[in-house]
Design a protein around this motif. Structure first.
Motif, PDB file in Angstrom:
ATOM      1  N   LYS A 115     -16.554   5.115  -2.037  1.00 23.22           N
ATOM      2  CA  LYS A 115     -15.773   4.078  -1.367  1.00 23.22           C
ATOM      3  C   LYS A 115     -14.304   4.154  -1.774  1.00 23.22           C
ATOM      4  CE  LYS A 115     -16.674   0.431  -4.754  1.00 23.22           C
ATOM      5  NZ  LYS A 115     -17.272  -0.853  -5.000  1.00 23.22           N
ATOM      6  N   THR A 116     -13.453   3.747  -0.870  1.00 24.45           N
ATOM      7  CA  THR A 116     -12.023   3.679  -1.149  1.00 24.45           C
ATOM      8  C   THR A 116     -11.730   2.339  -1.794  1.00 24.45           C
ATOM      9  OG1 THR A 116     -11.521   5.073   0.749  1.00 24.45           O
ATOM     10  CG2 THR A 116      -9.717   3.754  -0.134  1.00 24.45           C
TER      11      THR A 116
ATOM     12  N   GLU B  33     -11.543  -1.546  11.840  1.00 30.38           N
ATOM     13  CA  GLU B  33     -12.083  -0.653  12.886  1.00 30.38           C
ATOM     14  C   GLU B  33     -13.540  -0.946  13.156  1.00 30.38           C
ATOM     15  OE1 GLU B  33      -9.409   3.356  12.705  1.00 30.38           O
ATOM     16  OE2 GLU B  33     -11.183   3.301  11.428  1.00 30.38           O
TER      17      GLU B  33
ATOM     18  N   TYR C  56      -8.726  -0.197  -2.590  1.00 28.47           N
ATOM     19  CA  TYR C  56      -7.364  -0.541  -2.212  1.00 28.47           C
ATOM     20  C   TYR C  56      -6.784  -1.468  -3.273  1.00 28.47           C
ATOM     21  CZ  TYR C  56      -8.721   1.363   2.295  1.00 28.47           C
ATOM     22  OH  TYR C  56      -9.169   2.192   3.297  1.00 28.47           O
TER      23      TYR C  56
ATOM     24  N   MET D  64      -0.188   3.038   1.607  1.00 26.65           N
ATOM     25  CA  MET D  64      -0.033   2.719   3.026  1.00 26.65           C
ATOM     26  C   MET D  64       0.540   1.319   3.153  1.00 26.65           C
ATOM     27  SD  MET D  64      -4.024   1.919   4.079  1.00 26.65           S
ATOM     28  CE  MET D  64      -4.535   3.551   3.604  1.00 26.65           C
TER      29      MET D  64
ATOM     30  N   ASP E 236      -5.554  -1.802  10.151  1.00 21.68           N
ATOM     31  CA  ASP E 236      -6.149  -0.951  11.184  1.00 21.68           C
ATOM     32  C   ASP E 236      -7.376  -0.222  10.650  1.00 21.68           C
ATOM     33  OD1 ASP E 236      -4.326  -1.682  13.145  1.00 21.68           O
ATOM     34  OD2 ASP E 236      -3.110   0.134  12.956  1.00 21.68           O
ATOM     35  N   GLN E 237      -7.300   0.238   9.405  1.00 20.22           N
ATOM     36  CA  GLN E 237      -8.425   0.980   8.815  1.00 20.22           C
ATOM     37  C   GLN E 237      -9.621   0.074   8.539  1.00 20.22           C
ATOM     38  OE1 GLN E 237      -7.585   3.414   5.428  1.00 20.22           O
ATOM     39  NE2 GLN E 237      -6.148   4.696   6.565  1.00 20.22           N
ATOM     40  N   ILE E 238      -9.369  -1.095   7.973  1.00 23.34           N
ATOM     41  CA  ILE E 238     -10.511  -1.929   7.564  1.00 23.34           C
ATOM     42  C   ILE E 238     -11.120  -2.716   8.703  1.00 23.34           C
ATOM     43  CG2 ILE E 238      -9.638  -2.084   5.206  1.00 23.34           C
ATOM     44  CD1 ILE E 238      -9.092  -5.149   5.905  1.00 23.34           C
TER      45      ILE E 238
ATOM     46  N   THR F  42      -1.289  -0.433   8.571  1.00 26.04           N
ATOM     47  CA  THR F  42      -2.189   0.724   8.511  1.00 26.04           C
ATOM     48  C   THR F  42      -3.487   0.336   7.822  1.00 26.04           C
ATOM     49  OG1 THR F  42      -0.297   2.222   8.468  1.00 26.04           O
ATOM     50  CG2 THR F  42      -2.409   3.108   7.705  1.00 26.04           C
ATOM     51  N   PHE F  43      -3.369  -0.424   6.738  1.00 21.39           N
ATOM     52  CA  PHE F  43      -4.538  -0.902   6.003  1.00 21.39           C
ATOM     53  C   PHE F  43      -5.442  -1.745   6.905  1.00 21.39           C
ATOM     54  CE2 PHE F  43      -6.026  -4.682   3.483  1.00 21.39           C
ATOM     55  CZ  PHE F  43      -7.064  -4.059   2.784  1.00 21.39           C
TER      56      PHE F  43
ATOM     57  N   THR G 164      -5.863   3.338  -3.611  1.00 15.89           N
ATOM     58  CA  THR G 164      -4.795   3.496  -2.630  1.00 15.89           C
ATOM     59  C   THR G 164      -3.997   2.206  -2.624  1.00 15.89           C
ATOM     60  OG1 THR G 164      -6.124   4.975  -1.247  1.00 15.89           O
ATOM     61  CG2 THR G 164      -4.298   3.803  -0.164  1.00 15.89           C
TER      62      THR G 164
END
Length: 154
Positions: A2-3, A154, A5, A143, A150-152, A147-148, A114
């Motif tokens: 897992k990423t 989705e 943040y 980021m 948008d990623q989480i 952007t963050f 990140t």
């Protein structure tokens, strides 16, 4: 894997200003952040809490203290390393800022995280380093808030 943040104060402040946490239309954003906090995917440094001046955001953060990691010996040692390379990351001001940036970078480095920040690159010629400059030099991914999200989401 897992990423993880590691969120900066400016990203949280911008989220609170742009996506009012009391509005039903933005509830899904704050619910997503809560889920990430519960799973250990969204963290920050305890020093970041000092930079959250908005009452609503302070209250939100205090209810989620577990995501604001304390200043362990490892974080403090890594912060010293960061500041040895980038001493201007801390700005001496009379405004009472907490200067949490090096602690945030150290937390991200130690957690393999990140960084989520809305800071822009500083001027490396004048050594006015910002989080993105340090991230680039130390090869820490980063980021911006949009952007963050948008990623989480989705």
């Amino acid at each position: 894997m897992k990423t993880i943040y590691v969120i900066d104060a400016c990203a949280l402040i911008n989220a609170a200003q742009n996506y009012n946490m009391t509005k039903k239309s933005f509830a899904h954003i704050w619910e997503a952040l809560d889920g990430m906090i519960q799973r250990g995917e969204l963290i920050s440094s305890a020093e970041i809490m000092d930079e959250l001046k908005d009452d609503g955001l302070q209250s939100w953060a205090k209810q989620r203290k577990e995501c604001f990691l304390p200043l362990s010996k490892e974080v403090q040692a890594k912060t010293v390393e960061v500041l040895e390379q980038f001493p201007t990351l801390i700005k001496i001001r009379s405004t009472g800022n907490s200067n949490a940036d090096p602690f945030l970078v150290a937390t991200a480095a130690l957690q393999g995280g990140t960084i989520v920040t809305d800071e822009k690159l500083g001027d490396s010629k004048t050594k006015d380093y910002k989080i993105p400059n340090v991230c680039q030099a130390l090869e820490i991914p980063y980021m911006n808030l949009h952007t963050f999200l948008d990623q989480i989401l989705e």
